[in-house]
Design a protein around this motif. Structure first.
Motif, mmCIF file in Angstrom:
data_model
loop_
_atom_site.group_PDB
_atom_site.id
_atom_site.type_symbol
_atom_site.label_atom_id
_atom_site.label_comp_id
_atom_site.label_asym_id
_atom_site.label_seq_id
_atom_site.Cartn_x
_atom_site.Cartn_y
_atom_site.Cartn_z
ATOM 1 N N ARG A 44 -30.895 44.745 -16.612
ATOM 2 C CA ARG A 44 -29.727 45.141 -17.414
ATOM 3 C C ARG A 44 -30.167 44.448 -18.848
ATOM 4 O O ARG A 44 -31.043 43.590 -19.238
ATOM 5 C CB ARG A 44 -28.528 44.455 -17.069
ATOM 6 N N MET A 45 -29.672 45.248 -20.028
ATOM 7 C CA MET A 45 -29.673 44.825 -21.358
ATOM 8 C C MET A 45 -28.713 43.584 -21.430
ATOM 9 O O MET A 45 -27.629 43.747 -20.936
ATOM 10 C CB MET A 45 -29.394 45.978 -22.292
ATOM 11 N N VAL A 46 -28.948 42.535 -22.051
ATOM 12 C CA VAL A 46 -28.168 41.270 -22.401
ATOM 13 C C VAL A 46 -27.716 41.505 -23.997
ATOM 14 O O VAL A 46 -28.846 41.612 -24.909
ATOM 15 C CB VAL A 46 -28.715 40.043 -22.068
ATOM 16 N N THR A 47 -26.228 41.508 -24.205
ATOM 17 C CA THR A 47 -25.971 41.564 -25.584
ATOM 18 C C THR A 47 -25.302 40.190 -25.672
ATOM 19 O O THR A 47 -24.287 39.969 -24.665
ATOM 20 C CB THR A 47 -24.992 42.719 -25.757
ATOM 21 N N SER A 48 -25.147 39.706 -27.044
ATOM 22 C CA SER A 48 -24.237 38.324 -27.178
ATOM 23 C C SER A 48 -24.059 37.991 -28.526
ATOM 24 O O SER A 48 -24.627 39.174 -29.352
ATOM 25 C CB SER A 48 -24.840 37.068 -26.501
ATOM 26 N N PHE A 49 -23.440 37.127 -29.044
ATOM 27 C CA PHE A 49 -23.557 36.586 -30.341
ATOM 28 C C PHE A 49 -23.947 35.107 -30.454
ATOM 29 O O PHE A 49 -24.012 34.416 -29.498
ATOM 30 C CB PHE A 49 -22.262 36.644 -30.668
ATOM 31 N N ILE A 68 -33.664 43.129 -18.735
ATOM 32 C CA ILE A 68 -34.247 42.014 -18.286
ATOM 33 C C ILE A 68 -33.845 41.979 -16.635
ATOM 34 O O ILE A 68 -32.484 42.258 -16.448
ATOM 35 C CB ILE A 68 -33.838 40.661 -19.183
ATOM 36 N N SER A 69 -34.317 41.349 -15.915
ATOM 37 C CA SER A 69 -33.836 41.238 -14.453
ATOM 38 C C SER A 69 -32.742 40.489 -14.382
ATOM 39 O O SER A 69 -32.260 39.370 -15.077
ATOM 40 C CB SER A 69 -34.968 40.111 -13.743
ATOM 41 N N LYS A 70 -31.718 41.136 -13.555
ATOM 42 C CA LYS A 70 -30.378 40.543 -13.424
ATOM 43 C C LYS A 70 -30.536 39.013 -12.934
ATOM 44 O O LYS A 70 -29.558 38.329 -13.283
ATOM 45 C CB LYS A 70 -29.907 41.160 -12.404
ATOM 46 N N ASN A 98 -40.508 36.526 -26.251
ATOM 47 C CA ASN A 98 -41.004 36.525 -24.829
ATOM 48 C C ASN A 98 -40.286 35.521 -24.071
ATOM 49 O O ASN A 98 -41.125 34.294 -23.644
ATOM 50 C CB ASN A 98 -42.505 36.041 -24.835
ATOM 51 N N ILE A 99 -38.865 35.586 -24.108
ATOM 52 C CA ILE A 99 -38.188 34.516 -23.272
ATOM 53 C C ILE A 99 -38.592 34.416 -21.945
ATOM 54 O O ILE A 99 -38.797 35.447 -21.136
ATOM 55 C CB ILE A 99 -36.435 34.823 -23.498
ATOM 56 N N PHE A 100 -38.646 33.300 -21.422
ATOM 57 C CA PHE A 100 -38.935 32.991 -19.835
ATOM 58 C C PHE A 100 -40.235 33.897 -19.595
ATOM 59 O O PHE A 100 -40.393 34.423 -18.195
ATOM 60 C CB PHE A 100 -38.113 33.404 -18.911
#
Length: 115
Positions: A44-49, A68-70, A98-100
């Motif tokens: 899933r795409m992750v969106t935030s602030f 990114i992997s759920k 390159n998170i994780f």
């Protein structure tokens, strides 16, 4: 048997995946790829602030550059929640590269000017 609705195109094919990984109901090869990914490693795409440290009561919208992997979503959100940026920030700027070790970046989805 797992039942899914494909979201890769507007058709919305009703897919079935059996215990052996056989996919039925897809109108195209993309539906099969979607079903197998959704069963084995859904993404899933992750969106935030994130907070902008040099602007009062200001947040910057961010998202992952790719789905990114759920299984990693909560870890990714923990890292995003730790992040503070300093204005100015241009749309598309990579805030976490390159998170994780996933090959996925956290990027700004809007621009913010300095005060």
């Amino acid at each position: 048997m797992k039942e899914l609705i494909c979201i890769r195109c507007p058709r919305g094919c009703h897919l079935s995946v059996d215990e052996g990984g056989n996919v039925t109901g897809n109108s195209c090869p993309v539906g099969k790829e979607y079903a197998l990914e959704e069963i084995n490693d859904p993404k899933r795409m992750v969106t935030s602030f994130v907070r902008v440290s040099n602007r009062r009561d200001t947040m910057l919208s961010v998202r992952t550059s790719k789905p990114i992997s759920k299984a990693l979503m909560f870890k990714v959100m923990d890292e995003i929640n730790k992040l503070k940026v300093k204005a100015p920030v241009e749309i598309g700027k990579v805030l976490i590269k390159n998170i994780f070790d996933t090959g996925v970046d956290i990027i700004a989805t809007s621009s913010i000017e300095a005060d």
